[in-house]
Design a protein around this motif. Structure first.
Motif, PDB file in Angstrom:
ATOM      1  N   SER A 333       0.813  -1.097  -0.014  1.00 15.55           N
ATOM      2  CA  SER A 333      -0.014   0.070  -0.024  1.00 15.55           C
ATOM      3  C   SER A 333       0.886   1.237   0.038  1.00 15.55           C
ATOM      4  O   SER A 333       2.147   1.296   0.442  1.00 15.55           O
ATOM      5  N   LEU A 334       0.193   2.382  -0.303  1.00 14.80           N
ATOM      6  CA  LEU A 334       0.977   3.675  -0.432  1.00 14.80           C
ATOM      7  C   LEU A 334       1.172   4.243   1.103  1.00 14.80           C
ATOM      8  O   LEU A 334       0.398   3.516   2.152  1.00 14.80           O
ATOM      9  N   PRO A 335       2.127   4.939   1.554  1.00 14.89           N
ATOM     10  CA  PRO A 335       2.366   5.348   2.769  1.00 14.89           C
ATOM     11  C   PRO A 335       0.962   5.797   3.508  1.00 14.89           C
ATOM     12  O   PRO A 335       0.868   5.640   4.656  1.00 14.89           O
ATOM     13  N   LEU A 336       0.138   6.410   2.662  1.00 10.76           N
ATOM     14  CA  LEU A 336      -1.101   6.974   3.209  1.00 10.76           C
ATOM     15  C   LEU A 336      -2.100   6.668   2.315  1.00 10.76           C
ATOM     16  O   LEU A 336      -2.510   7.513   1.717  1.00 10.76           O
ATOM     17  N   PRO A 337      -2.586   5.362   2.323  1.00  8.14           N
ATOM     18  CA  PRO A 337      -3.719   4.904   1.300  1.00  8.14           C
ATOM     19  C   PRO A 337      -4.884   5.716   1.436  1.00  8.14           C
ATOM     20  O   PRO A 337      -5.551   6.152   2.304  1.00  8.14           O
ATOM     21  N   PRO A 338      -5.177   6.421   0.054  1.00 11.06           N
ATOM     22  CA  PRO A 338      -6.112   7.254   0.000  1.00 11.06           C
ATOM     23  C   PRO A 338      -7.657   6.627   0.040  1.00 11.06           C
ATOM     24  O   PRO A 338      -7.519   5.353  -0.428  1.00 11.06           O
ATOM     25  N   SER A 339      -8.729   7.072   0.677  1.00 14.17           N
ATOM     26  CA  SER A 339      -9.997   6.497   0.686  1.00 14.17           C
ATOM     27  C   SER A 339     -10.685   6.884  -0.440  1.00 14.17           C
ATOM     28  O   SER A 339     -11.339   7.986  -0.440  1.00 14.17           O
ATOM     29  N   LEU A 340     -10.726   5.956  -1.467  1.00 17.92           N
ATOM     30  CA  LEU A 340     -11.223   6.107  -2.862  1.00 17.92           C
ATOM     31  C   LEU A 340     -12.432   5.244  -3.060  1.00 17.92           C
ATOM     32  O   LEU A 340     -12.314   4.128  -2.431  1.00 17.92           O
ATOM     33  N   PRO A 341     -13.225   5.287  -3.900  1.00 20.16           N
ATOM     34  CA  PRO A 341     -14.504   4.312  -4.142  1.00 20.16           C
ATOM     35  C   PRO A 341     -13.843   3.175  -4.727  1.00 20.16           C
ATOM     36  O   PRO A 341     -12.816   3.187  -5.490  1.00 20.16           O
ATOM     37  N   ALA A 342     -14.519   2.130  -4.604  1.00 20.36           N
ATOM     38  CA  ALA A 342     -13.920   0.875  -5.339  1.00 20.36           C
ATOM     39  C   ALA A 342     -13.986   0.992  -6.816  1.00 20.36           C
ATOM     40  O   ALA A 342     -14.785   1.662  -7.266  1.00 20.36           O
ATOM     41  N   ALA A 343     -12.890   0.761  -7.383  1.00 20.09           N
ATOM     42  CA  ALA A 343     -12.444   0.857  -8.759  1.00 20.09           C
ATOM     43  C   ALA A 343     -12.586  -0.460  -9.324  1.00 20.09           C
ATOM     44  O   ALA A 343     -12.557  -1.257  -8.950  1.00 20.09           O
ATOM     45  N   PRO A 373     -17.207   9.136  -9.522  1.00 21.17           N
ATOM     46  CA  PRO A 373     -17.908   8.867  -8.554  1.00 21.17           C
ATOM     47  C   PRO A 373     -17.681   9.942  -7.156  1.00 21.17           C
ATOM     48  O   PRO A 373     -16.915  10.806  -7.431  1.00 21.17           O
ATOM     49  N   TYR A 374     -18.405   9.716  -6.323  1.00 21.39           N
ATOM     50  CA  TYR A 374     -18.292  10.614  -5.341  1.00 21.39           C
ATOM     51  C   TYR A 374     -16.876  10.458  -4.428  1.00 21.39           C
ATOM     52  O   TYR A 374     -16.964   9.407  -3.867  1.00 21.39           O
ATOM     53  N   ILE A 375     -16.290  11.477  -4.293  1.00 16.41           N
ATOM     54  CA  ILE A 375     -15.165  11.549  -3.590  1.00 16.41           C
ATOM     55  C   ILE A 375     -14.903  12.364  -2.581  1.00 16.41           C
ATOM     56  O   ILE A 375     -14.933  13.695  -2.754  1.00 16.41           O
ATOM     57  N   ALA A 376     -15.184  12.093  -0.943  1.00 13.60           N
ATOM     58  CA  ALA A 376     -14.916  12.900  -0.262  1.00 13.60           C
ATOM     59  C   ALA A 376     -13.672  13.162   0.328  1.00 13.60           C
ATOM     60  O   ALA A 376     -12.785  12.955  -0.691  1.00 13.60           O
ATOM     61  N   ARG A 377     -13.419  13.370   1.640  1.00 15.29           N
ATOM     62  CA  ARG A 377     -12.056  13.402   2.201  1.00 15.29           C
ATOM     63  C   ARG A 377     -11.133  12.217   2.030  1.00 15.29           C
ATOM     64  O   ARG A 377     -11.706  11.177   2.411  1.00 15.29           O
ATOM     65  N   GLN A 378      -9.930  12.074   1.586  1.00 17.69           N
ATOM     66  CA  GLN A 378      -9.317  11.094   1.260  1.00 17.69           C
ATOM     67  C   GLN A 378      -8.316  10.509   2.289  1.00 17.69           C
ATOM     68  O   GLN A 378      -7.718   9.456   2.243  1.00 17.69           O
ATOM     69  N   TYR A 379      -8.388  11.212   3.443  1.00 16.31           N
ATOM     70  CA  TYR A 379      -7.554  10.816   4.536  1.00 16.31           C
ATOM     71  C   TYR A 379      -8.296  10.900   5.821  1.00 16.31           C
ATOM     72  O   TYR A 379      -9.329  11.756   5.882  1.00 16.31           O
ATOM     73  N   LEU A 404       0.746  16.456   4.189  1.00 21.37           N
ATOM     74  CA  LEU A 404      -0.017  15.904   5.023  1.00 21.37           C
ATOM     75  C   LEU A 404       1.074  15.483   6.188  1.00 21.37           C
ATOM     76  O   LEU A 404       1.944  14.984   6.061  1.00 21.37           O
ATOM     77  N   ARG A 405       0.619  15.880   7.570  1.00 23.43           N
ATOM     78  CA  ARG A 405       1.280  15.370   8.657  1.00 23.43           C
ATOM     79  C   ARG A 405       0.661  14.656   9.923  1.00 23.43           C
ATOM     80  O   ARG A 405      -0.499  15.006   9.905  1.00 23.43           O
ATOM     81  N   GLN A 406       1.062  13.641  10.367  1.00 23.61           N
ATOM     82  CA  GLN A 406       0.252  12.937  11.197  1.00 23.61           C
ATOM     83  C   GLN A 406       0.329  13.597  12.695  1.00 23.61           C
ATOM     84  O   GLN A 406       1.388  13.927  12.951  1.00 23.61           O
ATOM     85  N   LYS A 407      -0.984  13.659  13.000  1.00 27.06           N
ATOM     86  CA  LYS A 407      -1.287  14.617  14.442  1.00 27.06           C
ATOM     87  C   LYS A 407      -0.342  13.892  15.424  1.00 27.06           C
ATOM     88  O   LYS A 407      -0.322  12.500  15.736  1.00 27.06           O
ATOM     89  N   SER A 448     -10.064   8.253 -14.401  1.00 31.52           N
ATOM     90  CA  SER A 448      -8.807   7.670 -13.908  1.00 31.52           C
ATOM     91  C   SER A 448      -8.269   8.746 -12.724  1.00 31.52           C
ATOM     92  O   SER A 448      -8.345   9.773 -12.921  1.00 31.52           O
ATOM     93  N   VAL A 449      -7.969   7.945 -11.713  1.00 32.46           N
ATOM     94  CA  VAL A 449      -7.166   8.991 -10.480  1.00 32.46           C
ATOM     95  C   VAL A 449      -5.937   8.403 -10.475  1.00 32.46           C
ATOM     96  O   VAL A 449      -5.625   7.326 -10.220  1.00 32.46           O
ATOM     97  N   PHE A 450      -4.964   9.338 -10.622  1.00 32.21           N
ATOM     98  CA  PHE A 450      -3.485   9.175 -10.282  1.00 32.21           C
ATOM     99  C   PHE A 450      -3.121   9.795  -8.962  1.00 32.21           C
ATOM    100  O   PHE A 450      -3.177  10.677  -8.682  1.00 32.21           O
ATOM    101  N   THR A 451      -2.379   8.963  -8.158  1.00 32.96           N
ATOM    102  CA  THR A 451      -2.173   9.394  -6.947  1.00 32.96           C
ATOM    103  C   THR A 451      -0.435   8.823  -6.777  1.00 32.96           C
ATOM    104  O   THR A 451      -0.118   7.681  -6.518  1.00 32.96           O
ATOM    105  N   LEU A 452       0.423   9.939  -6.623  1.00 30.08           N
ATOM    106  CA  LEU A 452       1.727   9.681  -6.328  1.00 30.08           C
ATOM    107  C   LEU A 452       2.129  10.150  -4.651  1.00 30.08           C
ATOM    108  O   LEU A 452       1.475  11.217  -4.480  1.00 30.08           O
TER     109      LEU A 452
END
Length: 476
Positions: A333-343, A373-379, A404-407, A448-452
C-alpha cells in the motif's frame, strides 16, 4: 351560482399542487435521490420533510390562485425557459452531477408557476417559493469550512480559560483523552435549521428584503454559536470527568437542548410586522386544462431525451505510459492509502527513492453509475492534518500537491494527484465533474485517478516534493 364559485375556489387552491405533482412525476429520479437523503435522520437534511410539509401548508393558505393573463411574448419566453431548464436537467442527470440536477428543480418550479399563473403571481410568492432551498443538499459544501471555523473558535475559547490542552487542527488533546471536532461537529445541521427558522419567521412576520437578510444573519450566527458552546461544554466535561461522563459518548440530545435555549428566545422576541396577504381571489380566471397540458409538454423534453440516450457504455480502460524512470508493479500500500471508491481496475507501482504510484480506473456499467464517483475526504482527519495544498502545472497537466502530517507525530507525506476524465485532465474533483460533459458527448466514458506519494525524509519536504514532481512529469 354559489356552488359554482365554491368549485372554482377549490380548483384554484388545488391547481398549484397539480403543477407541483406534474414536476415530481416528470423528474421523479431526482426526487427519489433527494428522498434518500431526506430520510437519513441523523444527517444535515433530516428536517426536510417537515419543512416541505410546512411549505405546502403555506402555499395552500395563500390561495386561491387564479391565472393572470399576460403578454404573449412573456408566455413565449417562459415556454422557451421551461424547455431549456428541462434539457439542462437531462444533461445534469445524464452525467450524474447531482447537485446541479437537484438545484435545477427550483427554476423549473418558478418557471412552471409563472407559466401557469403569471409572472405577477410568481413575484407575489417569491419569498415563499424560495423556502425549499433549505431542503436541498447545497449546504453540505460548507461542512469542511464550518469544521475549520469551529476548530479555530473553540480552540481559542480553550486557550482563554487556560486548560492544559494541545490544539492540533481539528483535534484537541487533553490529559485524559482526545476530542475530535469531526464532520458531525461542524454545526451544519444547526446552521441550516436556524436559517430555515429565521426565513420562516421572516415570511410569517412580513419582513421585506432588508429585514429578511438581517434575520438570516442573526439566525445563522445563533446556529453557529449554539454549536460552538456545545463543543466547548463537552471539552470542559471531558476535562473535569477525565472523559468518563456518558455525555462524551452520546451528546446528540444535549446539542439540541443548547440549540433550543439559544434560538427559541430569539424566535419569541422577533418583531412582527402586520401585513395584508395579497391573493387573487376566485373572481379571476382559473387555470385551464389546455394550459396544464401545454405546461406538461414543455416540461417533457428532458424526460424524453433521457429515454433516448443509449443505456450501454462500451468504453475500455485506457493504458498509460509511465516513462522510463523505473516504475515497477508492486502490491504494498501507499504510505497513506487514499480513501477512494471501489474501482474497476487498480494498479500499484513503485519507483526509486520509495516513490509510490496508484492508478484507480472507473468505467460506468449502467446508466445509474456515475462517471466520476463521489470522492470525499481521502484521509482520516482524526489522525492526519493537511499542512499545505496547491495546484501546479507539471508536464502540461495540472497536479494537486498536498503535504500531510500525522497528528501528534512527525511523519509527513507528500501527495501529488490528478484526474483523467475521458482524455481531459484536471487537478480538482469539482472540475472533473464538469469535464464529464465533454467526456460523455465524445463517447469516452472513463475516469482515472493518479496518486503519487512519498514519505518525507527531511523536515522541509522540499527534496521529496521535487522528486515526486519529476516522476509525475513522466506519466502520460
Amino acid at each position: 351560482m354559489e356552488v359554482k364559485l365554491q368549485k372554482q375556489e377549490v380548483w384554484q387552491r388545488v391547481a398549484p399542487f397539480m403543477v407541483i405533482t406534474i414536476i415530481v412525476a416528470i423528474y421523479l429520479p431526482t426526487f427519489v435521490g433527494l428522498s434518500a437523503q431526506w430520510t437519513q435522520w441523523d444527517e444535515s437534511l433530516s428536517h426536510a420533510y417537515p419543512l416541505l410539509l410546512w411549505f405546502l401548508v403555506l402555499l395552500y393558505k395563500v390561495g386561491p390562485l387564479c391565472h393572470a393573463r399576460q403578454n404573449l411574448w412573456i408566455d413565449l419566453l417562459l415556454a422557451i425557459g421551461l424547455v431549456v431548464v428541462s434539457i439542462c436537467w437531462f444533461l445534469f442527470n445524464t452525467i450524474q452531477i447531482k447537485i446541479l440536477e437537484q438545484l435545477i428543480l427550483l427554476p423549473i418550479l418558478f418557471l412552471a408557476l409563472a407559466f401557469a399563473f403569471g409572472v405577477k403571481i410568481l413575484w407575489q410568492l417569491r419569498f415563499l417559493l424560495l423556502m425549499p432551498v433549505f431542503a436541498l443538499p447545497i449546504w453540505d459544501y460548507l461542512n469542511n469550512t464550518l469544521v475549520q471555523l469551529a476548530s479555530a473558535v473553540v480552540g481559542e475559547m480553550v486557550r482563554m480559560i487556560r486548560i492544559p490542552a494541545l490544539i492540533d487542527g481539528s483535534s484537541i488533546f487533553i490529559p485524559s483523552g482526545h476530542i475530535m471536532i469531526a464532520d458531525g461537529c461542524s454545526g451544519l445541521r444547526y446552521l441550516i435549521i436556524s436559517l430555515a427558522l429565521g426565513y420562516t419567521i421572516s415570511y410569517l412576520n412580513g419582513y421585506r428584503e432588508k429585514g429578511l437578510i438581517l434575520s438570516l444573519l442573526i439566525a445563522g450566527a445563533l446556529g453557529l454559536l449554539a454549536n460552538w458552546i456545545r463543543i466547548f461544554v463537552l471539552i470542559l466535561v471531558g476535562y473535569y470527568t477525565e472523559m468518563q461522563s456518558s455525555l462524551m459518548e452520546d451528546h446528540e440530545t444535549f446539542g439540541w437542548i443548547v440549540f433550543a435555549l439559544i434560538c427559541f428566545p430569539a424566535i419569541y422576541f422577533a418583531p412582527v410586522i402586520k401585513r395584508v396577504q395579497a391573493t387573487t381571489g376566485v373572481a379571476g380566471e382559473s387555470l385551464g386544462s389546455k394550459r396544464v397540458l401545454l405546461l406538461t409538454l414543455l416540461l417533457m423534453p428532458g424526460f424524453l431525451m433521457g429515454k433516448l440516450v443509449a443505456a450501454t457504455n462500451d468504453t475500455t480502460a485506457p493504458t498509460y505510459s509511465l516513462g522510463d524512470i523505473g516504475f515497477v508493479s508492486h502490491t504494498s500500500s501507499l504510505p497513506l492509502p487514499p480513501s477512494l471508491p471501489a474501482a474497476r481496475l487498480t494498479r500499484k507501482f513503485i519507483a526509486p527513492n520509495n516513490i509510490y504510484l496508484q492508478i484507480n480506473q472507473y468505467i460506468p456499467q449502467t446508466p445509474r453509475d456515475r462517471l466520476v464517483p463521489y470522492i470525499a475526504r481521502q484521509y482520516d482527519s482524526q489522525f492526519w492534518l493537511q499542512e499545505s495544498v496547491k495546484v501546479i502545472v507539471v508536464g502540461g497537466k495540472k497536479v494537486r500537491v498536498e503535504q500531510l502530517r500525522q497528528k501528534s507525530g512527525l511523519k509527513r507525506v507528500i501527495q501529488a494527484q490528478w484526474f483523467d476524465v475521458g482524455g481531459y485532465t484536471t487537478a480538482t474533483v469539482a472540475q472533473a465533474k464538469l469535464l464529464q460533459i465533454p467526456a460523455v458527448l465524445s463517447g469516452k466514458q472513463y475516469f482515472s485517478v493518479f496518486t503519487l506519494q512519498a514519505e518525507c525524509m527531511q523536515l522541509d519536504c522540499d527534496k521529496t516534493l521535487q522528486s515526486l514532481l519529476h516522476f509525475s512529469e513522466s506519466i502520460q
